[in-house]
Enzyme design. Structure first.
Site, short mmCIF file in Angstrom:
data_model
loop_
_atom_site.label_atom_id
_atom_site.label_comp_id
_atom_site.label_asym_id
_atom_site.label_seq_id
_atom_site.Cartn_x
_atom_site.Cartn_y
_atom_site.Cartn_z
N ASP A 105 4.67 20.30 6.75
CA ASP A 105 5.79 21.54 6.51
C ASP A 105 6.84 21.29 5.64
OD1 ASP A 105 4.06 22.32 8.32
OD2 ASP A 105 5.43 22.94 9.89
N LEU A 106 7.66 19.96 5.89
CA LEU A 106 8.63 19.67 5.03
C LEU A 106 8.51 19.55 3.71
CD1 LEU A 106 10.35 16.81 7.43
CD2 LEU A 106 10.90 19.31 7.19
N ARG B 103 1.58 15.25 12.27
CA ARG B 103 1.83 14.80 11.00
C ARG B 103 1.70 15.68 10.08
NH1 ARG B 103 -1.11 9.18 9.62
NH2 ARG B 103 0.90 8.45 8.53
N PRO B 104 2.35 17.21 10.39
CA PRO B 104 2.25 18.15 9.54
C PRO B 104 2.83 17.83 8.09
CG PRO B 104 4.04 18.33 10.92
CD PRO B 104 3.25 17.15 11.39
N ASP C 30 4.76 1.24 11.59
CA ASP C 30 3.71 0.85 11.06
C ASP C 30 3.53 -0.70 11.60
OD1 ASP C 30 2.70 2.86 9.91
OD2 ASP C 30 3.11 2.18 7.83
N ARG D 140 -4.54 10.89 3.59
CA ARG D 140 -3.27 11.65 3.46
C ARG D 140 -2.24 11.76 2.35
NH1 ARG D 140 -0.17 14.47 7.38
NH2 ARG D 140 2.12 14.26 6.84
N ILE E 138 8.48 7.87 16.14
CA ILE E 138 8.02 8.43 14.76
C ILE E 138 6.93 9.31 14.85
CG2 ILE E 138 7.72 7.81 12.45
CD1 ILE E 138 10.44 6.76 13.47
N LYS F 107 0.76 -1.16 -0.04
CA LYS F 107 0.01 0.07 -0.05
C LYS F 107 0.87 1.46 -0.03
CE LYS F 107 -1.95 2.96 3.25
NZ LYS F 107 -2.69 3.06 4.45
N CYS G 212 -5.32 8.62 8.61
CA CYS G 212 -5.63 8.34 10.23
C CYS G 212 -5.28 9.30 11.22
CB CYS G 212 -4.46 7.05 10.40
SG CYS G 212 -4.83 5.63 9.56
#
Length: 426
Positions: A126-127, A123-124, A310, A94, A332, A22, A118
């Site tokens: 920005d990068l 979990r921004p 995960d 996402r 993470i 996935k 999720c």
């Protein structure tokens, strides 16, 4: 709303085929936006998330031919009719946000909603945005949308990520394939799925070196071409089934497993007392545990090649049955222990302290109704249910369908007593 009914206590025995990954498929599908030629993907997993993305691509003008039940997906982005990815679709997942870079690279502009998916911490993105800005994109965030423009095209840049980010590495790599000049990514993520994406893009005519290392170089090209590409096998699915076999006991062989990508997980299972025979040449992993007690093992999630975040929830489910105390540290994502209180409903002894969970093994889990809160948490409850005494009901399994293909069928074929039912929550 569907739910799973699991009667625990049956050991698993048989063979399980591993589906396409996935986490690789979602980025590979987006790559179709970079070319006006058709792309065919084989070993494509049939999941809620991959189907969601196919619908978004159709909204943008991509021709999608992907029959129900088929693992072959045809995508043709010869003519894009839109460069706007609406909230109604991007909020579902996402990874949809990754259309931004390819749209800007090909069309010079795009408007993409900020992502959903999720509910795991902040979990921004920005990068992602900083990288696109470094490549010359003009960005504005307005009313929940990112509006991006690079009228004269993206330009190669030297980008040093402040933290290791799989999503930002992949997104930037996609966009940089059509940029003018060379893009260098430092502190890049090293996940196998990034290598898979680079292999596919190179097959399409991109010039990418260093994927799988902390420094990736992308020399921009004028155009990419179509290709046929097979999605790599899913290491998270393989690891999940390995832990299910370890928890329930028995003898299960995983076929088509990405052995080299699962070194950290295999090491932890062996440390826990599980017999693991991994054959990289044959792409098989055999898991055996027949009455051998599990040993408590501590771990910290880490970027690849460390233990994957995960698989953290699944390993925690296994450790609830181990002899002793294990400490599981999540480095993470924040807020990724939402499965702990649900596992506690089955009799697990888990204490969460910030980014750390202390798991004291118990002799037996006892069935109860539980609720899935996110994708990986949901499957940890299935693993616990396979080992619990009595009938466990896992509610809200739409989370599960986002990332696991025919889970109950694959487990059922190995002797698990598991059934999907529809109706009200129990």
């Amino acid at each position: 709303m569907d739910r799973l009914h699991i009667i625990g206590g049956s050991p698993l025995s048989g063979r399980i085929p591993v589906s396409g990954a996935k986490n690789s498929a979602l980025k590979l599908m987006v790559a179709c936006l970079l070319t006006d030629q058709p792309i065919e993907f084989t070993n494509m997993p049939n999941l809620a998330d991959t189907r969601f993305l196919a619908q978004l691509l159709e909204t943008l003008g991509v021709e999608v031919y992907w029959p129900r039940g088929s693992s072959t997906c045809h995508l043709n982005a010869a003519e894009l009719k839109s460069t706007i990815a609406p909230y109604e679709q991007v909020r579902k997942m996402r990874a949809s946000f990754n259309v931004l870079g390819p749209l800007v690279a090909r069309s010079g502009h795009a408007t993409v909603s900020l992502p959903g998916g999720c509910a795991i911490g902040a979990r921004p993105v920005d990068l992602h945005l900083q990288a696109l800005e470094a490549m010359g994109a003009d960005l504005r965030v307005e009313q929940g949308y990112v509006k991006a423009a690079a009228i004269h095209g993206l330009k190669g840049a030297h980008i040093n990520f402040s933290t290791v980010s799989v999503g930002a590495t992949e997104h930037t790599m996609l966009a940089a394939t059509l940029a003018k000049g060379e893009t260098i990514l430092e502190n890049a993520a090293r996940e196998p799925e990034i290598e898979d994406l680079a292999h596919c893009l190179n097959q399409m005519g991109a010039q990418i070196t260093g994927a799988g290392t902390p420094i990736i170089r992308i020399k921009g090209v004028e155009a990419l071409k179509g290709t046929t590409y097979s999605v790599m096998p899913d290491r998270i699915e393989a690891g999940t089934f390995a832990m299910a076999a370890a928890a329930a006991g028995g003898d299960v062989t995983l076929d088509g497993a990405p052995v080299a990508a699962l070194g950290a997980m295999i090491a932890k299972l062996r440390e826990a007392g599980v017999t693991v025979d991994a054959d990289e040449a044959a792409s098989t992993i055999r898991i055996r545990r027949n009455g051998t007690p599990l040993k408590a093992v501590s771990l910290s999630t880490q970027p690849h090649p460390g233990f994957p975040t995960d698989l953290q929830a699944q390993f925690m489910a296994l450790m609830t049955l181990a002899s002793g105390t294990s400490i599981i540290r999540e480095t993470i994502f924040e807020n990724r222990f939402m499965h702990a209180p649900e596992l506690a409903r089955l009799g697990a002894d888990i204490t969460v302290r910030g980014q750390e969970a202390v798991v004291k093994g118990v002799a037996q889990l006892t069935a109860a109704p539980v609720m899935a809160t996110d994708l990986r948490a949901s499957v940890s409850l299935v693993i616990a249910g396979l080992a619990a005494q009595g009938e466990t009901v896992v509610n809200r399994i739409y989370h599960l369908d986002r990332g696991f293909e025919r889970l109950e069928e694959k487990l059922g074929a190995c002797g698990a007593r598991i059934e999907r039912r529809s109706g009200e929550e129990e």
